[in-house]
Design a protein around this motif. Structure first.
Motif, PDB file in Angstrom:
ATOM      1  N   TYR A 100       0.894  -1.266  -0.093  1.00  0.00           N
ATOM      2  CA  TYR A 100      -0.038  -0.009  -0.036  1.00  0.00           C
ATOM      3  C   TYR A 100       0.695   0.945  -0.019  1.00  0.00           C
ATOM      4  CZ  TYR A 100      -3.000   3.530   1.673  1.00  0.00           C
ATOM      5  OH  TYR A 100      -3.572   4.787   1.725  1.00  0.00           O
ATOM      6  N   HIS A 101       1.656   1.329   0.901  1.00  0.00           N
ATOM      7  CA  HIS A 101       2.758   2.373   0.953  1.00  0.00           C
ATOM      8  C   HIS A 101       3.522   2.641  -0.419  1.00  0.00           C
ATOM      9  CE1 HIS A 101       1.341   4.102   4.963  1.00  0.00           C
ATOM     10  NE2 HIS A 101       1.240   2.834   5.380  1.00  0.00           N
ATOM     11  N   ALA A 102       4.171   1.678  -0.715  1.00  0.00           N
ATOM     12  CA  ALA A 102       4.941   1.577  -1.987  1.00  0.00           C
ATOM     13  C   ALA A 102       4.369   2.130  -3.078  1.00  0.00           C
ATOM     14  CB  ALA A 102       5.613   0.259  -2.314  1.00  0.00           C
ATOM     15  N   SER A 103       2.918   1.649  -3.171  1.00  0.00           N
ATOM     16  CA  SER A 103       1.990   1.870  -4.281  1.00  0.00           C
ATOM     17  C   SER A 103       1.724   3.670  -4.112  1.00  0.00           C
ATOM     18  CB  SER A 103       0.786   1.189  -4.538  1.00  0.00           C
ATOM     19  OG  SER A 103       1.022   0.171  -4.876  1.00  0.00           O
ATOM     20  N   GLY A 104       1.726   4.114  -2.867  1.00  0.00           N
ATOM     21  CA  GLY A 104       1.197   5.551  -2.973  1.00  0.00           C
ATOM     22  C   GLY A 104       2.379   6.362  -3.265  1.00  0.00           C
ATOM     23  N   LYS A 105       3.706   5.958  -3.118  1.00  0.00           N
ATOM     24  CA  LYS A 105       4.707   7.037  -3.441  1.00  0.00           C
ATOM     25  C   LYS A 105       4.837   7.350  -4.739  1.00  0.00           C
ATOM     26  CE  LYS A 105       7.309   5.674   0.517  1.00  0.00           C
ATOM     27  NZ  LYS A 105       8.447   4.958   1.079  1.00  0.00           N
ATOM     28  N   PRO A 106       4.880   6.582  -5.872  1.00  0.00           N
ATOM     29  CA  PRO A 106       4.946   6.972  -7.109  1.00  0.00           C
ATOM     30  C   PRO A 106       3.515   7.455  -7.493  1.00  0.00           C
ATOM     31  CG  PRO A 106       4.809   4.666  -7.206  1.00  0.00           C
ATOM     32  CD  PRO A 106       4.979   5.226  -5.772  1.00  0.00           C
ATOM     33  N   LEU A 107       2.305   7.224  -7.077  1.00  0.00           N
ATOM     34  CA  LEU A 107       1.051   7.748  -7.069  1.00  0.00           C
ATOM     35  C   LEU A 107       1.108   9.116  -6.810  1.00  0.00           C
ATOM     36  CD1 LEU A 107      -1.899   7.776  -8.048  1.00  0.00           C
ATOM     37  CD2 LEU A 107      -2.318   6.598  -5.757  1.00  0.00           C
ATOM     38  N   ALA A 108       1.212   9.312  -5.557  1.00  0.00           N
ATOM     39  CA  ALA A 108       1.576  10.788  -5.062  1.00  0.00           C
ATOM     40  C   ALA A 108       2.461  11.750  -6.131  1.00  0.00           C
ATOM     41  CB  ALA A 108       2.338  10.831  -3.575  1.00  0.00           C
ATOM     42  N   GLU A 109       3.448  11.289  -6.616  1.00  0.00           N
ATOM     43  CA  GLU A 109       4.289  11.930  -7.400  1.00  0.00           C
ATOM     44  C   GLU A 109       3.388  12.204  -8.748  1.00  0.00           C
ATOM     45  OE1 GLU A 109       7.527  14.116  -9.026  1.00  0.00           O
ATOM     46  OE2 GLU A 109       6.855  13.927  -7.180  1.00  0.00           O
ATOM     47  N   THR A 110       2.765  11.201  -9.223  1.00  0.00           N
ATOM     48  CA  THR A 110       1.977  11.325 -10.532  1.00  0.00           C
ATOM     49  C   THR A 110       0.742  12.390  -9.967  1.00  0.00           C
ATOM     50  OG1 THR A 110       2.457   9.173 -11.056  1.00  0.00           O
ATOM     51  CG2 THR A 110       0.385  10.057 -12.044  1.00  0.00           C
ATOM     52  N   LEU A 111       0.229  12.316  -9.044  1.00  0.00           N
ATOM     53  CA  LEU A 111      -0.896  13.437  -8.856  1.00  0.00           C
ATOM     54  C   LEU A 111      -0.397  14.705  -8.683  1.00  0.00           C
ATOM     55  CD1 LEU A 111      -2.604  11.373  -6.007  1.00  0.00           C
ATOM     56  CD2 LEU A 111      -3.380  11.808  -8.236  1.00  0.00           C
ATOM     57  N   ARG A 112       0.885  15.076  -8.016  1.00  0.00           N
ATOM     58  CA  ARG A 112       1.329  16.192  -8.078  1.00  0.00           C
ATOM     59  C   ARG A 112       1.662  16.845  -9.514  1.00  0.00           C
ATOM     60  NH1 ARG A 112       6.247  18.464  -8.684  1.00  0.00           N
ATOM     61  NH2 ARG A 112       7.437  16.524  -8.892  1.00  0.00           N
ATOM     62  N   LEU A 113       2.239  15.967 -10.093  1.00  0.00           N
ATOM     63  CA  LEU A 113       2.400  16.305 -11.630  1.00  0.00           C
ATOM     64  C   LEU A 113       1.249  16.796 -12.295  1.00  0.00           C
ATOM     65  CD1 LEU A 113       5.715  13.880 -12.459  1.00  0.00           C
ATOM     66  CD2 LEU A 113       5.804  16.351 -12.098  1.00  0.00           C
ATOM     67  N   GLY A 114       0.421  15.683 -12.111  1.00  0.00           N
ATOM     68  CA  GLY A 114      -1.053  15.893 -12.776  1.00  0.00           C
ATOM     69  C   GLY A 114      -1.420  17.281 -12.503  1.00  0.00           C
ATOM     70  N   LEU A 115      -1.596  17.657 -11.263  1.00  0.00           N
ATOM     71  CA  LEU A 115      -2.289  18.846 -10.619  1.00  0.00           C
ATOM     72  C   LEU A 115      -1.479  20.098 -11.180  1.00  0.00           C
ATOM     73  CD1 LEU A 115      -3.147  17.992  -6.978  1.00  0.00           C
ATOM     74  CD2 LEU A 115      -4.651  18.370  -8.981  1.00  0.00           C
ATOM     75  N   GLN A 116      -0.148  20.058 -11.408  1.00  0.00           N
ATOM     76  CA  GLN A 116       0.710  21.134 -11.556  1.00  0.00           C
ATOM     77  C   GLN A 116       0.556  21.252 -13.244  1.00  0.00           C
ATOM     78  OE1 GLN A 116       4.548  20.075 -10.221  1.00  0.00           O
ATOM     79  NE2 GLN A 116       4.437  21.565  -8.682  1.00  0.00           N
ATOM     80  N   GLU A 117       0.258  20.153 -14.070  1.00  0.00           N
ATOM     81  CA  GLU A 117      -0.062  20.300 -15.308  1.00  0.00           C
ATOM     82  C   GLU A 117      -1.335  21.264 -15.851  1.00  0.00           C
ATOM     83  OE1 GLU A 117       0.024  16.682 -17.049  1.00  0.00           O
ATOM     84  OE2 GLU A 117       2.155  16.271 -16.827  1.00  0.00           O
ATOM     85  N   GLN A 118      -2.172  21.077 -14.698  1.00  0.00           N
ATOM     86  CA  GLN A 118      -3.305  21.676 -14.698  1.00  0.00           C
ATOM     87  C   GLN A 118      -3.419  23.313 -14.208  1.00  0.00           C
ATOM     88  OE1 GLN A 118      -6.190  20.588 -16.411  1.00  0.00           O
ATOM     89  NE2 GLN A 118      -4.890  18.807 -17.033  1.00  0.00           N
ATOM     90  N   ASP A 119      -2.105  23.557 -13.933  1.00  0.00           N
ATOM     91  CA  ASP A 119      -1.943  25.022 -13.529  1.00  0.00           C
ATOM     92  C   ASP A 119      -2.619  25.078 -12.092  1.00  0.00           C
ATOM     93  OD1 ASP A 119      -0.368  26.018 -15.493  1.00  0.00           O
ATOM     94  OD2 ASP A 119      -1.921  26.373 -16.619  1.00  0.00           O
ATOM     95  N   PHE A 120      -2.620  24.080 -11.139  1.00  0.00           N
ATOM     96  CA  PHE A 120      -3.227  24.035  -9.929  1.00  0.00           C
ATOM     97  C   PHE A 120      -1.979  24.365  -8.836  1.00  0.00           C
ATOM     98  CE2 PHE A 120      -4.340  22.106  -5.922  1.00  0.00           C
ATOM     99  CZ  PHE A 120      -5.696  22.583  -5.862  1.00  0.00           C
TER     100      PHE A 120
END
Length: 144
Positions: A100-120
């Motif tokens: 669970y925690h290992a899956s969350g780390k790359p997911l957190a980075e993907t989420l961060r990048l996705g939000l930043q791409e949307q100018d969030f």
């Protein structure tokens, strides 16, 4: 009091859900639903299947079906409740917690990048979220 906060929160939730669904369930990773179940279980374990279903907002049979592959994969352990023979208790295994925690780390980075791409404004959102978590934890601690 609608200063655009509800629109902003809706946008965040929508973006996070989209990114999480695209990211998970690929190449043997945990699916979005499995991550939700494991995360919920971490918060309420040990839990009955019924309690998990309530926490996730799904039916008891849906939780039962979702738990099968997680149990087979050694991520959760399901045992009979010693206080009630018809109830089953579910808990994370060490392997399940690590997955669970290992899956969350790359997911957190993907989420961060996705939000930043949307100018969030991700950094502000993260700081506000962490501060809110501190406030909620302090309030919870003061009640106990």
């Amino acid at each position: 009091m609608d200063d655009g906060l509800s629109d902003l929160l809706h946008r965040v939730v929508s973006l996070l859900g989209d990114v999480a669904r695209r990211h998970t369930g690929q190449d043997g990773e945990l699916t979005y639903s499995q991550l939700r179940l494991l995360g919920t279980l971490e918060d309420v374990e040990p839990a009955t299947q019924h309690r998990l279903a309530q926490a996730l907002g799904v039916s008891d049979p849906a939780v039962s079906r979702a738990l099968r592959p997680l149990e087979e994969g050694g991520l959760v352990r399901i045992t009979r409740d010693p206080e009630h023979a018809r109830r089953r208790l579910v808990e994370l295994t060490g392997t399940g917690r690590e997955a669970y925690h290992a899956s969350g780390k790359p997911l957190a980075e993907t989420l961060r990048l996705g939000l930043q791409e949307q100018d969030f404004p991700y950094d502000r959102y993260l700081a506000d979220t962490l501060r809110l978590a501190e406030i909620l934890e302090a309030a919870r601690a003061s009640r106990t």
